[in-house]
Design a protein around this motif. Structure first.
Motif, PDB file in Angstrom:
ATOM      1  N   PRO A 428       0.801  -1.232   0.000  1.00 20.66           N
ATOM      2  CA  PRO A 428       0.000   0.000   0.000  1.00 20.66           C
ATOM      3  C   PRO A 428       0.829   1.275   0.000  1.00 20.66           C
ATOM      4  CG  PRO A 428      -0.921  -1.590   1.539  1.00 20.66           C
ATOM      5  CD  PRO A 428       0.398  -2.156   1.076  1.00 20.66           C
ATOM      6  N   SER A 429       2.080   1.218   0.459  1.00 21.89           N
ATOM      7  CA  SER A 429       2.918   2.417   0.477  1.00 21.89           C
ATOM      8  C   SER A 429       3.457   2.763  -0.905  1.00 21.89           C
ATOM      9  CB  SER A 429       4.085   2.232   1.451  1.00 21.89           C
ATOM     10  OG  SER A 429       4.930   1.171   1.016  1.00 21.89           O
ATOM     11  N   GLU A 430       3.402   1.819  -1.835  1.00 18.70           N
ATOM     12  CA  GLU A 430       3.853   2.070  -3.198  1.00 18.70           C
ATOM     13  C   GLU A 430       2.687   2.616  -4.014  1.00 18.70           C
ATOM     14  OE1 GLU A 430       5.212  -1.601  -4.721  1.00 18.70           O
ATOM     15  OE2 GLU A 430       6.915  -1.776  -3.364  1.00 18.70           O
ATOM     16  N   ARG A 431       2.913   3.719  -4.675  1.00 22.88           N
ATOM     17  CA  ARG A 431       1.854   4.314  -5.475  1.00 22.88           C
ATOM     18  C   ARG A 431       2.422   4.830  -6.795  1.00 22.88           C
ATOM     19  NH1 ARG A 431      -3.017   2.437  -3.908  1.00 22.88           N
ATOM     20  NH2 ARG A 431      -3.293   2.631  -1.661  1.00 22.88           N
ATOM     21  N   ASP A 432       1.513   5.153  -7.707  1.00 26.18           N
ATOM     22  CA  ASP A 432       1.853   5.753  -8.996  1.00 26.18           C
ATOM     23  C   ASP A 432       2.720   4.857  -9.863  1.00 26.18           C
ATOM     24  OD1 ASP A 432       0.382   8.073  -8.512  1.00 26.18           O
ATOM     25  OD2 ASP A 432       2.023   8.942  -7.361  1.00 26.18           O
ATOM     26  N   LEU A 433       2.596   3.553  -9.684  1.00 28.41           N
ATOM     27  CA  LEU A 433       3.193   2.590 -10.597  1.00 28.41           C
ATOM     28  C   LEU A 433       2.045   1.983 -11.395  1.00 28.41           C
ATOM     29  CD1 LEU A 433       5.519   0.799 -11.652  1.00 28.41           C
ATOM     30  CD2 LEU A 433       5.037  -0.757  -9.746  1.00 28.41           C
ATOM     31  N   PHE A 434       2.028   2.252 -12.710  1.00 28.10           N
ATOM     32  CA  PHE A 434       0.890   1.867 -13.533  1.00 28.10           C
ATOM     33  C   PHE A 434       1.315   0.977 -14.693  1.00 28.10           C
ATOM     34  CE2 PHE A 434      -0.877   5.454 -11.342  1.00 28.10           C
ATOM     35  CZ  PHE A 434      -2.249   5.238 -11.304  1.00 28.10           C
ATOM     36  N   GLY A 435       0.451   0.033 -15.009  1.00 31.11           N
ATOM     37  CA  GLY A 435       0.520  -0.720 -16.249  1.00 31.11           C
ATOM     38  C   GLY A 435      -0.719  -0.416 -17.067  1.00 31.11           C
ATOM     39  N   ILE A 436      -0.920  -1.161 -18.151  1.00 34.68           N
ATOM     40  CA  ILE A 436      -2.028  -0.881 -19.065  1.00 34.68           C
ATOM     41  C   ILE A 436      -2.918  -2.109 -19.187  1.00 34.68           C
ATOM     42  CG2 ILE A 436      -2.614  -0.399 -21.477  1.00 34.68           C
ATOM     43  CD1 ILE A 436      -0.070   1.333 -21.555  1.00 34.68           C
ATOM     44  N   GLN A 437      -4.221  -1.846 -19.179  1.00 35.48           N
ATOM     45  CA  GLN A 437      -5.210  -2.908 -19.316  1.00 35.48           C
ATOM     46  C   GLN A 437      -6.060  -2.666 -20.556  1.00 35.48           C
ATOM     47  OE1 GLN A 437      -5.414  -5.508 -16.781  1.00 35.48           O
ATOM     48  NE2 GLN A 437      -6.225  -6.408 -18.672  1.00 35.48           N
ATOM     49  N   LEU A 438      -6.267  -3.719 -21.354  1.00 31.88           N
ATOM     50  CA  LEU A 438      -7.170  -3.685 -22.501  1.00 31.88           C
ATOM     51  C   LEU A 438      -8.335  -4.630 -22.232  1.00 31.88           C
ATOM     52  CD1 LEU A 438      -4.598  -3.876 -25.447  1.00 31.88           C
ATOM     53  CD2 LEU A 438      -5.510  -1.848 -24.322  1.00 31.88           C
ATOM     54  N   VAL A 439      -9.561  -4.166 -22.553  1.00 40.87           N
ATOM     55  CA  VAL A 439     -10.758  -4.948 -22.255  1.00 40.87           C
ATOM     56  C   VAL A 439     -11.718  -4.876 -23.440  1.00 40.87           C
ATOM     57  CG1 VAL A 439     -12.740  -5.236 -20.721  1.00 40.87           C
ATOM     58  CG2 VAL A 439     -10.552  -4.483 -19.783  1.00 40.87           C
ATOM     59  N   ARG A 440     -12.282  -6.021 -23.802  1.00 43.84           N
ATOM     60  CA  ARG A 440     -13.364  -6.120 -24.763  1.00 43.84           C
ATOM     61  C   ARG A 440     -14.219  -7.319 -24.363  1.00 43.84           C
ATOM     62  NH1 ARG A 440     -11.245  -8.522 -28.971  1.00 43.84           N
ATOM     63  NH2 ARG A 440     -10.334  -6.792 -30.118  1.00 43.84           N
ATOM     64  N   PRO A 441     -15.556  -7.245 -24.356  1.00 41.66           N
ATOM     65  CA  PRO A 441     -16.409  -6.098 -24.687  1.00 41.66           C
ATOM     66  C   PRO A 441     -16.559  -5.150 -23.506  1.00 41.66           C
ATOM     67  CG  PRO A 441     -17.771  -7.977 -24.142  1.00 41.66           C
ATOM     68  CD  PRO A 441     -16.347  -8.467 -24.075  1.00 41.66           C
ATOM     69  N   VAL A 442     -17.097  -3.960 -23.798  1.00 47.57           N
ATOM     70  CA  VAL A 442     -17.291  -2.948 -22.764  1.00 47.57           C
ATOM     71  C   VAL A 442     -18.715  -2.976 -22.223  1.00 47.57           C
ATOM     72  CG1 VAL A 442     -17.303  -0.461 -22.326  1.00 47.57           C
ATOM     73  CG2 VAL A 442     -15.465  -1.482 -23.679  1.00 47.57           C
ATOM     74  N   GLY A 443     -19.690  -3.212 -23.114  1.00 46.65           N
ATOM     75  CA  GLY A 443     -21.075  -3.272 -22.677  1.00 46.65           C
ATOM     76  C   GLY A 443     -21.697  -1.902 -22.493  1.00 46.65           C
ATOM     77  N   SER A 444     -22.867  -1.874 -21.880  1.00 44.32           N
ATOM     78  CA  SER A 444     -23.613  -0.634 -21.671  1.00 44.32           C
ATOM     79  C   SER A 444     -23.115   0.078 -20.418  1.00 44.32           C
ATOM     80  CB  SER A 444     -25.096  -0.947 -21.526  1.00 44.32           C
ATOM     81  OG  SER A 444     -25.330  -1.628 -20.300  1.00 44.32           O
ATOM     82  N   PRO A 445     -23.521   1.342 -20.216  1.00 46.85           N
ATOM     83  CA  PRO A 445     -23.104   2.041 -18.996  1.00 46.85           C
ATOM     84  C   PRO A 445     -23.537   1.338 -17.714  1.00 46.85           C
ATOM     85  CG  PRO A 445     -23.920   3.614 -20.599  1.00 46.85           C
ATOM     86  CD  PRO A 445     -24.213   2.251 -21.153  1.00 46.85           C
ATOM     87  N   ALA A 446     -24.628   0.591 -17.761  1.00 42.87           N
ATOM     88  CA  ALA A 446     -25.130  -0.058 -16.545  1.00 42.87           C
ATOM     89  C   ALA A 446     -24.269  -1.236 -16.112  1.00 42.87           C
ATOM     90  CB  ALA A 446     -26.565  -0.524 -16.763  1.00 42.87           C
ATOM     91  N   SER A 447     -23.458  -1.770 -17.025  1.00 40.51           N
ATOM     92  CA  SER A 447     -22.651  -2.944 -16.688  1.00 40.51           C
ATOM     93  C   SER A 447     -21.284  -2.511 -16.178  1.00 40.51           C
ATOM     94  CB  SER A 447     -22.490  -3.850 -17.910  1.00 40.51           C
ATOM     95  OG  SER A 447     -21.812  -3.170 -18.947  1.00 40.51           O
ATOM     96  N   SER A 448     -20.792  -3.212 -15.159  1.00 42.10           N
ATOM     97  CA  SER A 448     -19.468  -2.921 -14.612  1.00 42.10           C
ATOM     98  C   SER A 448     -18.469  -3.949 -15.126  1.00 42.10           C
ATOM     99  CB  SER A 448     -19.502  -2.936 -13.085  1.00 42.10           C
ATOM    100  OG  SER A 448     -19.899  -4.215 -12.615  1.00 42.10           O
ATOM    101  N   LEU A 449     -17.193  -3.597 -15.039  1.00 49.72           N
ATOM    102  CA  LEU A 449     -16.121  -4.472 -15.495  1.00 49.72           C
ATOM    103  C   LEU A 449     -15.189  -4.773 -14.333  1.00 49.72           C
ATOM    104  CD1 LEU A 449     -15.216  -2.712 -18.881  1.00 49.72           C
ATOM    105  CD2 LEU A 449     -16.516  -4.824 -18.597  1.00 49.72           C
ATOM    106  N   ALA A 450     -14.874  -6.044 -14.160  1.00 51.32           N
ATOM    107  CA  ALA A 450     -13.924  -6.438 -13.119  1.00 51.32           C
ATOM    108  C   ALA A 450     -12.512  -6.406 -13.683  1.00 51.32           C
ATOM    109  CB  ALA A 450     -14.259  -7.842 -12.612  1.00 51.32           C
ATOM    110  N   LEU A 451     -11.561  -6.021 -12.846  1.00 48.48           N
ATOM    111  CA  LEU A 451     -10.172  -5.991 -13.278  1.00 48.48           C
ATOM    112  C   LEU A 451      -9.642  -7.409 -13.457  1.00 48.48           C
ATOM    113  CD1 LEU A 451      -8.387  -3.211 -11.190  1.00 48.48           C
ATOM    114  CD2 LEU A 451      -8.577  -3.331 -13.670  1.00 48.48           C
TER     115      LEU A 451
END
Length: 659
Positions: A428-451
């Motif tokens: 938790p003390s480590e921050r601002d280290l980012f990678g990139i995620q690509l997701v398909r399909p996205v769906g409608s605004p009502a649907s959520s996406l899990a990482l």
């Protein structure tokens, strides 16, 4: 500050647009065909589309800075006004007062009588005239008395036209000239810069001598924008491809606040030599710095996102346009948001989540302020994403969304591909280290996406990049059947984003490998772009268009000339060889007048208090109902009179089309 420029593109849409730049190392061999294509390059001396019209002679090139002949008059002076001091400064202002004579010669009013002749004198325009994107300055010169002056020698009596950055001259001295054309009494015409001769011509006495300066923008060998001139005297070109001034030194206030330029002057000494009507014009072709503003400015509250995760910040938009089943225009908008203000960074960790909104409109219509279908909880991420008391320290930020719309032949949405930066920390003390995620399909605004459990691309795979931010996708072919290029900001060990890289991605959204690692290319490097990007670049925003003659790739991105001074810049690449995109990206070249939106522009500063107003994102997509029209969203954060910050998503549009 976390500024963000988000990308959207529609791979099935072909944007038939004449663009502004020519990429080096391009494939100059035009494809075979029957003359129904596009002149892809406008300075390669090839008939790209086989229609028997080359470069600027082809109407496809009419919007190019090198070819544009559309003029918009910026100054027109016939010297007949009763009071010339309303529009002109009589220089030198510190010398003896003087007033010109204005004889009528052949029915045309001229100005002259630059006396007393103890000093050069000039009528200097109060405001500058816009020339940075190209323009013209024209006048007529005439000598009526050659007494004491030879036809090929300089004379103490003269008059001419001057382009200058100066606002006055010293008694006894000429105006500082970036370029001047001067007729001496005996008939010698001199073109000078800094009062040094660069060209000359001979003219007849007691006849009108037509003079025109044509100015065109260009990038020099170091990618720095300059203005080049072509000088015509009496119908003959006596100077061309001559560097007048680096664009960075042009005037940028008053009438030149949007498009920089120079002041113009009628200057002379003594009597018997005159300057006729003077006119200036700017190019009136497509200009990436000019936008059509739309009325429906969006906010987190107007979109009706749940305040539990958007109450303190909304920015970094992503945008896609498509048609729905009843042919309405559908807009998909994604944002990053937080319930805590980003100003608390970097001393305090702030968490972010992503939201999704959608609305349908009639063809050609603006989108509404309300009535959007939105995600009640974050599309991706936690609710709330940020906890200053540490109660949600296990949360991981997701930021900087990008949407790529995959469309059917009818323009209907087949699917959206979402890319975003995801925080990668083992402690938790480590921050601002980012990678990139690509997701398909996205769906409608009502649907959520899990990482997913692991990111698509992590910084451990990219040597020299400690964190990967601001992803965006480019399809390798119009249907993206062969996959994509993933663009992203490479953040170095010092936390600076100085390069934009690309990694090849398969149709299955997996990293393509070569030589034991990802197939990677460096796309843009801040140090190679010029002063506008000297402090960093990030957030690539691509739009690609395919045609039978090749492809054009435009990349908008954020650039800062000094820390925190983010603006929006543009670069562009073209190639006839579309097959090369499977292995390489054509090299983009910066626009001749970057940034196209500066940190001080009206779009950014309007309504701001003090210095507290910043760009937090910039998204673009072709309109589904008119692919030659691009819809932009400028995200900005500003402070209201009561001192509280607010976030706005400002819709803008531009037309990129060829005749």
């Amino acid at each position: 500050m976390n500024s963000r420029l988000v990308a959207v593109l529609a791979p099935g849409v072909l944007l038939a647009s004449c663009s502004w730049l020519n990429a080096p190392e391009r494939n100059l061999t035009p494809p075979g065909g029957g003359g129904d294509g596009i002149e892809l390059f406008c300075d390669d001396m090839l008939d790209d589309d086989n229609d028997f019209a080359f470069d600027c002679d082809d109407t496809d090139c009419a919007q190019e800075p090198a070819c544009c002949e559309l003029r918009s008059t910026t100054l027109s002076e016939d010297w007949t006004a009763a009071d010339l001091s309303r529009d002109w400064v009589f220089t030198p202002t510190g010398g003896e007062a003087w007033g010109p004579v204005r004889p009528s010669l052949g029915g045309t009013t001229f100005v002259g009588g630059f006396v007393p002749d103890d000093s050069p004198r000039a009528l200097l325009s109060n405001d500058c005239v816009s020339l940075a994107l190209g323009g013209w300055v024209s006048t007529t010169l005439r000598s009526t008395d050659a007494t004491g002056c030879g036809p090929d020698a300089e004379c103490e009596r003269y008059a001419g036209l001057v382009l200058t950055v100066a606002d006055d001259s010293a008694p006894g001295s000429k105006l500082q000239d970036e370029l001047a054309v001067t007729l001496h009494a005996g008939g010698l015409v001199l073109v000078t810069q800094a009062d040094v001769e660069v060209a000359r011509a001979a003219a007849a006495v007691d006849q009108n001598i037509e003079v025109e300066l044509e100015l065109r923008p260009k990038l020099d060998d170091e990618n720095l924008p300059i203005l080049e001139a072509r000088v015509t005297v009496g119908g003959a070109v006596i100077l061309e491809d001559f560097t007048v001034i680096a664009s960075a030194y042009l005037l940028s206030d008053g009438d030149c606040a949007e498009i920089p330029g120079l002041r113009v002057a009628a200057q002379g000494r003594g009597d018997g030599v005159y300057v006729g009507p003077l006119e200036t014009a700017k190019q009136d072709c497509a200009n990436p710095s000019q936008f059509d503003e739309q009325s429906a400015i969006l906010t987190g509250s107007s979109l009706e996102f749940n305040p539990s995760w958007v109450s303190a910040y909304v920015g970094s938009p992503a945008l896609a346009s498509s048609r729905n089943s009843i042919s309405d225009v559908q807009w998909d908008l994604m944002v990053e948001a937080s319930n805590d203000p980003p100003e608390l960074e970097p001393t305090t960790h702030i968490g972010y989540a992503l939201g999704h909104a959608r609305v349908a409109t009639d063809e050609g219509s603006d989108w509404p302020l309300s009535g959007w279908s939105v995600s009640e909880s974050p599309k991706v991420g936690d609710d709330p994403p940020s906890c200053l008391d540490g109660s949600c320290s296990d949360n991981r930020s997701v930021r900087e969304p990008h949407l790529l719309a995959e469309l059917t032949e009818d323009g209907e949405l087949r699917d959206l591909v979402l890319s975003f930066a995801r925080e990668l920390v083992s402690d938790p003390s480590e921050r601002d280290l980012f990678g990139i995620q690509l997701v398909r399909p996205v769906g409608s605004p009502a649907s959520s996406l899990a990482l997913p459990g692991t990111p698509t691309l992590s910084p451990a795979e990219i040597p020299g990049c400690s964190s990967l931010r601001d992803p965006s996708l480019i399809p390798v072919d119009p249907e993206a059947q062969e996959g994509y290029w993933l663009l992203f900001s490479c953040v170095d060990g010092a936390g600076a984003a100085m390069e934009i890289h690309a990694v090849r991605i398969s149709r299955a959204l997996e990293v393509v490998r070569e030589g034991g690692g990802p197939m990677r290319r460096v796309v843009l490097v801040a140090s190679e772009l010029g002063p506008f990007a000297s402090a960093g670049i990030r957030s690539p925003e691509p739009v690609i268009s395919f045609s039978r003659d090749g492809l054009r790739l435009r990349i908008w991105f954020l650039a800062q000339s000094a820390p925190g001074e983010w603006g929006v810049a543009l670069a562009e690449a073209r190639t006839h060889d579309t097959a090369v995109l499977a292995f390489e990206l054509p090299e983009p070249v910066p626009f001749v007048l970057n940034p196209i939106v500066s940190a001080d522009s009206r779009l950014v500063r309007s309504g701001c208090l003090g210095e507290d107003c910043t760009i937090t994102g910039f998204a673009v997509t072709p309109r589904a109902d008119d692919p030659s029209r691009l819809r932009f969203v400028l995200a900005r954060r500003l402070y209201l009179p009561d001192g509280d910050p607010t976030d706005q998503l400002i819709p803008l549009e531009q037309t990129w089309s060829h005749p």
